[in-house]
Design a protein around this motif. Structure first.
Motif, mmCIF file in Angstrom:
data_model
loop_
_atom_site.group_PDB
_atom_site.id
_atom_site.type_symbol
_atom_site.label_atom_id
_atom_site.label_comp_id
_atom_site.label_asym_id
_atom_site.label_seq_id
_atom_site.Cartn_x
_atom_site.Cartn_y
_atom_site.Cartn_z
ATOM 1 N N GLN A 60 0.870 -1.191 0.000
ATOM 2 C CA GLN A 60 0.000 0.000 0.000
ATOM 3 C C GLN A 60 0.896 1.227 0.000
ATOM 4 O O GLN A 60 1.334 1.703 1.052
ATOM 5 N N VAL A 61 1.196 1.720 -1.201
ATOM 6 C CA VAL A 61 2.213 2.768 -1.330
ATOM 7 C C VAL A 61 1.624 4.008 -1.990
ATOM 8 O O VAL A 61 0.899 3.920 -2.951
ATOM 9 N N LEU A 62 1.908 5.169 -1.447
ATOM 10 C CA LEU A 62 1.523 6.443 -2.061
ATOM 11 C C LEU A 62 2.811 7.253 -2.201
ATOM 12 O O LEU A 62 3.490 7.512 -1.195
ATOM 13 N N THR A 63 3.138 7.653 -3.421
ATOM 14 C CA THR A 63 4.429 8.308 -3.659
ATOM 15 C C THR A 63 4.663 9.521 -2.758
ATOM 16 O O THR A 63 5.736 9.699 -2.206
ATOM 17 N N ALA A 64 3.599 10.342 -2.614
ATOM 18 C CA ALA A 64 3.809 11.615 -1.908
ATOM 19 C C ALA A 64 3.613 11.527 -0.392
ATOM 20 O O ALA A 64 3.784 12.521 0.312
ATOM 21 N N ALA A 65 3.244 10.342 0.109
ATOM 22 C CA ALA A 65 3.008 10.219 1.555
ATOM 23 C C ALA A 65 4.330 10.291 2.321
ATOM 24 O O ALA A 65 5.410 10.194 1.739
ATOM 25 N N GLU A 66 4.230 10.442 3.637
ATOM 26 C CA GLU A 66 5.391 10.492 4.537
ATOM 27 C C GLU A 66 6.303 11.676 4.231
ATOM 28 O O GLU A 66 7.515 11.617 4.427
ATOM 29 N N ASN A 67 5.700 12.747 3.733
ATOM 30 C CA ASN A 67 6.470 13.954 3.463
ATOM 31 C C ASN A 67 6.988 14.524 4.799
ATOM 32 O O ASN A 67 6.228 14.709 5.752
ATOM 33 N N ALA A 68 8.283 14.807 4.837
ATOM 34 C CA ALA A 68 8.901 15.220 6.107
ATOM 35 C C ALA A 68 8.319 16.536 6.633
ATOM 36 O O ALA A 68 8.210 16.738 7.848
ATOM 37 N N LEU A 69 7.931 17.426 5.712
ATOM 38 C CA LEU A 69 7.352 18.700 6.127
ATOM 39 C C LEU A 69 5.987 18.462 6.807
ATOM 40 O O LEU A 69 5.711 19.005 7.886
ATOM 41 N N SER A 70 5.170 17.627 6.158
ATOM 42 C CA SER A 70 3.862 17.289 6.751
ATOM 43 C C SER A 70 4.059 16.570 8.079
ATOM 44 O O SER A 70 3.300 16.783 9.032
ATOM 45 N N ASN A 71 5.057 15.704 8.142
ATOM 46 C CA ASN A 71 5.327 14.986 9.397
ATOM 47 C C ASN A 71 5.637 15.966 10.528
ATOM 48 O O ASN A 71 5.120 15.848 11.636
#
Ligand code: PLP
Length: 465
Positions: free
Chosen positions: A326-337
């Motif tokens: 279950q992969v989303l390219t833009a997920a786990e963005n450090a800024l959003s984190n």
């Protein structure tokens, strides 16, 4: 507890403040005209009259210089207010170091999972792990897939009035007709049972006399042979139903779902996308009912100014999930984190105690609203917890006739003309939902309900004449 002065410093000093006599003003109108050409008609903003140019705390400005008070917190997202100084500082700091991190392990993602874990109730805390996405809808899609993979079953039970998102799986669980119309066929295997919307009971009963009929029906459907619910992977439920009408269900309802799911090895998913994140006075809505879900979806308030969502999954299912599936390219963005971590810090700061304050201020607001409702022709039930407040508007209190779309629209527009953004919801579109930032001051909140009361009184008067 954080003081009113400290909270006031997070928002524009004078708010609401209107400089145009009508909406949209000339500058805003020009932006809206361009939006009609350049943007999809499927976004509600394209139908609207409000333009946002800059924001601070509980307020935002438009291109004409109007300053609006946002009693809807950017649709229950801006719980800490917009552009919180700590969030802005975190963005400045993180943006210099790292933002996009696809396919790589980032300390910011691990740290967010750990920080989120610390907010979970006993039963999930230290016994769960996290998946991260970017919207409530993608979290729901993911939870559905995970439940199917874990159980090897295909049906998903949801509830009437539910809003879980707009993609083929999440939309199949959403019941609002205007979202579904023309987009079928949706995910097969979805079924809907009644949610305890006691103000408009499907069986015309009072909560005191029904013996929790909705709970009984869940038990019946999922434990009796030959009801058609023979392959159920998950039951998904909003801890407090949001789009369906800002409904605070009886504890027995979620407790029954928990019991039945345990007995039948069905995954209980609690959707905390809107009620979660501190708004109801607890970090997660289901904590009010003493139940622990197997999976929890969240988004909105935790991400705040940046897109962020997630699924918390109980540890016992870890080995059932296919690796790297279950992969989303833009997920786990450090800024959003970083922003999500900052929001969690602000929401759970014991000295500021924003959640404790939400309970106190919420009770004050409800008392004021009930006082206004007692003299109003349209305003009926006022309900909810913390700063998750629903108000039923009706044209006939005896018959509980939902107020029609035209007058609902007029009321919301009259609020906007006073510089206050308020949204509606509900099966009939006739429920006002108050979901202001937890950082709005008492003065802001009072100004908000004053504007609402004025707007309702004006439409009532127009009706009489
Ligand atoms: C309870 C609930 N679940 C899921 C969603 C979908 O979230 P998003 O709009 O971020 O996709 C919403 C959105 O309002 C929601 O209220």
């Amino acid at each position: 507890m954080i003081s009113e002065e400290q909270l006031a410093s997070l928002s524009y000093p004078a708010m609401p403040k209107m400089v145009t006599n009508s909406l949209p003003g000339p500058m805003a109108a020009a932006v809206i005209e361009r939006a009609h050409k350049a943007q999809t008609p499927t976004r509600p903003s394209v139908r609207g009259r409000l333009v946002i140019e800059s924001a601070m705390g509980a307020g935002f400005t438009d291109a004409d210089g109007n300053v609006f008070l946002d009693m809807s917190a950017g649709v229950a997202v801006s719980s800490v207010g917009r552009n919180h100084p700590k969030v802005v500082a975190a963005i400045r700091d993180q943006s210099e170091k790292l933002m996009h991190s696809a396919g790589l392990v980032s300390d910011t993602t691990v740290s967010l999972a750990e920080k989120l874990n610390a907010t979970l109730p006993v039963g999930l805390k230290d016994e769960s792990f996290s998946w991260f996405g970017m919207s409530g809808s993608d979290a729901i899609e993911t939870a559905i897939k995970f439940a199917k993979a874990i159980t090897g079953r295909s049906q998903i039970v949801a509830f009437e009035g539910a809003y879980h998102g707009v993609f083929h799986g999440s939309l199949a669980l959403t019941t609002r007709e205007n979202f579904r119309a023309g987009f079928g066929p949706l995910m097969p295997g979805a079924m809907h049972l009644p949610y305890p919307y006691c103000y408009r009971c499907f069986a015309d009963m009072k909560p005191s006399e029904c013996g929790s009929l909705c709970s009984k029906y869940v038990r019946h459907k999922l434990t009796t042979p030959n009801t058609g619910a023979d392959d159920v992977a998950a039951v998904i439920v909003e801890s407090m139903q949001a789009d369906g009408g800002y409904i605070d269900p009886p504890a027995e309802f979620l407790q029954t779902i928990r019991e039945v799911c345990t007995a039948k090895n069905i995954i209980m998913i609690v959707d905390e996308v809107q009620a979660g994140g501190g708004r109801t006075g607890k970090m997660w809505g289901h904590e009010h009912f003493g139940v622990v879900p197997d999976m929890m979806t969240w988004a909105k308030a935790v991400g705040g100014d940046l897109p962020m969502s997630g699924v918390v999954i109980h540890e016992r299912f870890r080995d059932k999930l296919p690796q790297a599936s279950q992969v989303l390219t833009a997920a786990e963005n450090a800024l959003s984190n970083r922003v999500a971590m900052t929001n969690l810090d602000i929401l759970t700061d014991p000295e500021d105690d924003l959640m404790g304050r939400a309970v106190i201020v919420g009770e004050e607001l409800k008392a004021e609203l009930r006082e206004i409702a007692s003299k109003s022709k349209f305003m009926d039930e006022v309900r909810g917890r913390g700063l998750f407040i629903g108000i039923e508007l009706v044209s006939d209190k005896e018959k509980r006739t939902p107020l029609d779309a035209k007058r609902m629209g007029a009321i919301l527009q009259k609020c906007e003309l006073q510089g206050v953004r308020i949204m509606s919801c509900g099966r009939y579109g006739s429920t006002i939902r108050l979901m202001p930032p937890l950082t709005a001051t008492r003065a802001h909140l009072r100004a908000g309900i004053r504007a609402l009361a004025n707007a309702i009184a004006e439409v009532e008067a127009e009706t009489v004449n």
